[in-house]
Design a protein around this motif. Structure first.
Motif, PDB file in Angstrom:
ATOM      1  N   MET A   1      29.672  59.018  59.509  1.00  0.00           N
ATOM      2  CA  MET A   1      30.018  57.804  59.645  1.00  0.00           C
ATOM      3  C   MET A   1      31.932  57.826  59.657  1.00  0.00           C
ATOM      4  O   MET A   1      32.257  58.967  59.411  1.00  0.00           O
ATOM      5  N   HIS A   2      32.349  58.086  60.840  1.00  0.00           N
ATOM      6  CA  HIS A   2      33.592  58.459  61.719  1.00  0.00           C
ATOM      7  C   HIS A   2      34.898  56.411  60.962  1.00  0.00           C
ATOM      8  O   HIS A   2      34.551  56.339  61.835  1.00  0.00           O
ATOM      9  N   ILE A   3      35.559  57.382  60.316  1.00  0.00           N
ATOM     10  CA  ILE A   3      36.610  56.177  60.025  1.00  0.00           C
ATOM     11  C   ILE A   3      38.385  56.838  61.125  1.00  0.00           C
ATOM     12  O   ILE A   3      38.461  57.534  59.164  1.00  0.00           O
ATOM     13  N   ARG A   4      39.006  55.882  60.481  1.00  0.00           N
ATOM     14  CA  ARG A   4      39.926  56.351  61.463  1.00  0.00           C
ATOM     15  C   ARG A   4      41.415  55.282  60.514  1.00  0.00           C
ATOM     16  O   ARG A   4      41.181  54.366  61.091  1.00  0.00           O
ATOM     17  N   ARG A   5      42.319  55.996  60.209  1.00  0.00           N
ATOM     18  CA  ARG A   5      43.172  55.242  59.222  1.00  0.00           C
ATOM     19  C   ARG A   5      44.297  55.214  60.491  1.00  0.00           C
ATOM     20  O   ARG A   5      44.951  56.171  60.674  1.00  0.00           O
ATOM     21  N   LEU A   6      45.156  53.985  60.513  1.00  0.00           N
ATOM     22  CA  LEU A   6      47.054  54.500  61.322  1.00  0.00           C
ATOM     23  C   LEU A   6      47.957  54.189  60.209  1.00  0.00           C
ATOM     24  O   LEU A   6      47.385  52.788  59.756  1.00  0.00           O
ATOM     25  N   SER A   7      49.425  54.171  59.861  1.00  0.00           N
ATOM     26  CA  SER A   7      49.579  54.499  59.159  1.00  0.00           C
ATOM     27  C   SER A   7      49.789  54.099  58.029  1.00  0.00           C
ATOM     28  O   SER A   7      49.997  53.140  57.839  1.00  0.00           O
ATOM     29  N   THR A   8      49.040  54.988  57.333  1.00  0.00           N
ATOM     30  CA  THR A   8      48.242  54.831  55.949  1.00  0.00           C
ATOM     31  C   THR A   8      49.288  55.583  54.881  1.00  0.00           C
ATOM     32  O   THR A   8      49.900  56.401  55.548  1.00  0.00           O
ATOM     33  N   ASP A   9      49.355  54.702  54.166  1.00  0.00           N
ATOM     34  CA  ASP A   9      49.719  55.096  52.616  1.00  0.00           C
ATOM     35  C   ASP A   9      49.811  55.600  51.660  1.00  0.00           C
ATOM     36  O   ASP A   9      48.362  54.886  51.546  1.00  0.00           O
ATOM     37  N   ASN A  10      49.727  55.709  49.889  1.00  0.00           N
ATOM     38  CA  ASN A  10      49.488  55.203  49.415  1.00  0.00           C
ATOM     39  C   ASN A  10      48.327  54.144  49.098  1.00  0.00           C
ATOM     40  O   ASN A  10      47.625  53.921  48.154  1.00  0.00           O
ATOM     41  N   ARG A  11      49.395  53.412  49.168  1.00  0.00           N
ATOM     42  CA  ARG A  11      48.430  51.659  49.206  1.00  0.00           C
ATOM     43  C   ARG A  11      47.661  51.122  50.498  1.00  0.00           C
ATOM     44  O   ARG A  11      46.612  50.105  49.884  1.00  0.00           O
ATOM     45  N   MET A  12      48.008  51.563  51.089  1.00  0.00           N
ATOM     46  CA  MET A  12      47.327  50.701  52.678  1.00  0.00           C
ATOM     47  C   MET A  12      47.207  51.376  54.120  1.00  0.00           C
ATOM     48  O   MET A  12      48.161  52.384  53.815  1.00  0.00           O
ATOM     49  N   SER A  13      46.659  51.503  54.611  1.00  0.00           N
ATOM     50  CA  SER A  13      46.811  51.307  56.192  1.00  0.00           C
ATOM     51  C   SER A  13      46.845  49.954  57.041  1.00  0.00           C
ATOM     52  O   SER A  13      46.359  49.371  56.619  1.00  0.00           O
ATOM     53  N   GLN A  14      48.167  50.147  57.474  1.00  0.00           N
ATOM     54  CA  GLN A  14      48.574  49.049  58.616  1.00  0.00           C
ATOM     55  C   GLN A  14      47.190  49.598  59.606  1.00  0.00           C
ATOM     56  O   GLN A  14      46.952  47.722  60.007  1.00  0.00           O
ATOM     57  N   ALA A  15      46.330  50.073  60.211  1.00  0.00           N
ATOM     58  CA  ALA A  15      45.366  49.908  61.367  1.00  0.00           C
ATOM     59  C   ALA A  15      43.901  50.449  60.008  1.00  0.00           C
ATOM     60  O   ALA A  15      44.114  51.587  60.071  1.00  0.00           O
ATOM     61  N   VAL A  16      42.778  50.483  60.387  1.00  0.00           N
ATOM     62  CA  VAL A  16      41.787  50.949  60.560  1.00  0.00           C
ATOM     63  C   VAL A  16      40.583  50.621  61.437  1.00  0.00           C
ATOM     64  O   VAL A  16      40.361  49.358  62.115  1.00  0.00           O
ATOM     65  N   ILE A  17      40.147  52.113  61.391  1.00  0.00           N
ATOM     66  CA  ILE A  17      39.121  51.941  63.656  1.00  0.00           C
ATOM     67  C   ILE A  17      37.778  52.421  62.843  1.00  0.00           C
ATOM     68  O   ILE A  17      38.009  53.603  61.945  1.00  0.00           O
ATOM     69  N   HIS A  18      36.745  51.600  62.625  1.00  0.00           N
ATOM     70  CA  HIS A  18      35.386  52.396  62.444  1.00  0.00           C
ATOM     71  C   HIS A  18      34.183  51.854  63.433  1.00  0.00           C
ATOM     72  O   HIS A  18      34.886  50.467  63.481  1.00  0.00           O
ATOM     73  N   ARG A  19      34.338  52.791  64.164  1.00  0.00           N
ATOM     74  CA  ARG A  19      33.006  52.043  65.160  1.00  0.00           C
ATOM     75  C   ARG A  19      33.494  51.406  65.870  1.00  0.00           C
ATOM     76  O   ARG A  19      34.815  52.059  66.978  1.00  0.00           O
ATOM     77  N   ASP A  20      33.574  50.584  66.623  1.00  0.00           N
ATOM     78  CA  ASP A  20      34.164  49.578  68.210  1.00  0.00           C
ATOM     79  C   ASP A  20      34.386  48.418  67.227  1.00  0.00           C
ATOM     80  O   ASP A  20      35.244  48.113  68.197  1.00  0.00           O
TER      81      ASP A  20
END
Length: 119
Positions: A1-20
């Motif tokens: 399972m591929h999960i992509r995270r954008l603008s990530t720091d230790n606390r959170m990601s601004q965007a998370v993409i999972h599947r579609d």
């Protein structure tokens, strides 16, 4: 399972993409001294930018939760900007609630779930 995270720091990601599906963290504008209309516009511009970075766009928003500091005072102003921004025929499921904000100058925050745009 591929999960992509954008603008990530230790606390959170601004965007998370999972599947579609794209999940955006709560977004706010930058001009904290501005009124509800300007803060809403800046929030929507940031949402649009993040969606494009994630392979989506505003026409693919599935759901949005809108948090207003003062719903009685700011609901109409926020909606006026929202209505101009959103294209006809693509309105997402939406909830708007009054909420305490993490910073006193924030008037609006939005959290978005969107589909990845077909490529």
């Amino acid at each position: 399972m591929h999960i992509r995270r954008l603008s990530t720091d230790n606390r959170m990601s601004q965007a998370v993409i999972h599947r579609d599906t794209v999940y955006l963290a709560g977004q706010v504008g930058e001009s904290m001294e501005a009124g509800i209309e300007q803060q809403t516009l800046e929030t929507l511009q940031e949402i649009e930018r993040l969606l494009v970075d994630a392979g989506s766009n505003k026409e693919h928003i599935l759901s949005v939760t809108i948090y207003l500091k003062d719903i009685e005072r700011d609901f109409a102003g926020m909606n006026a900007v929202w209505d101009r921004w959103l294209s006809a025929g693509v309105a997402p499921a939406r909830a708007t609630v009054e909420a305490g904000m993490c910073e006193s100058d924030i008037l609006v925050e939005m959290s978005v779930i969107a589909a990845v745009a077909e490529q």
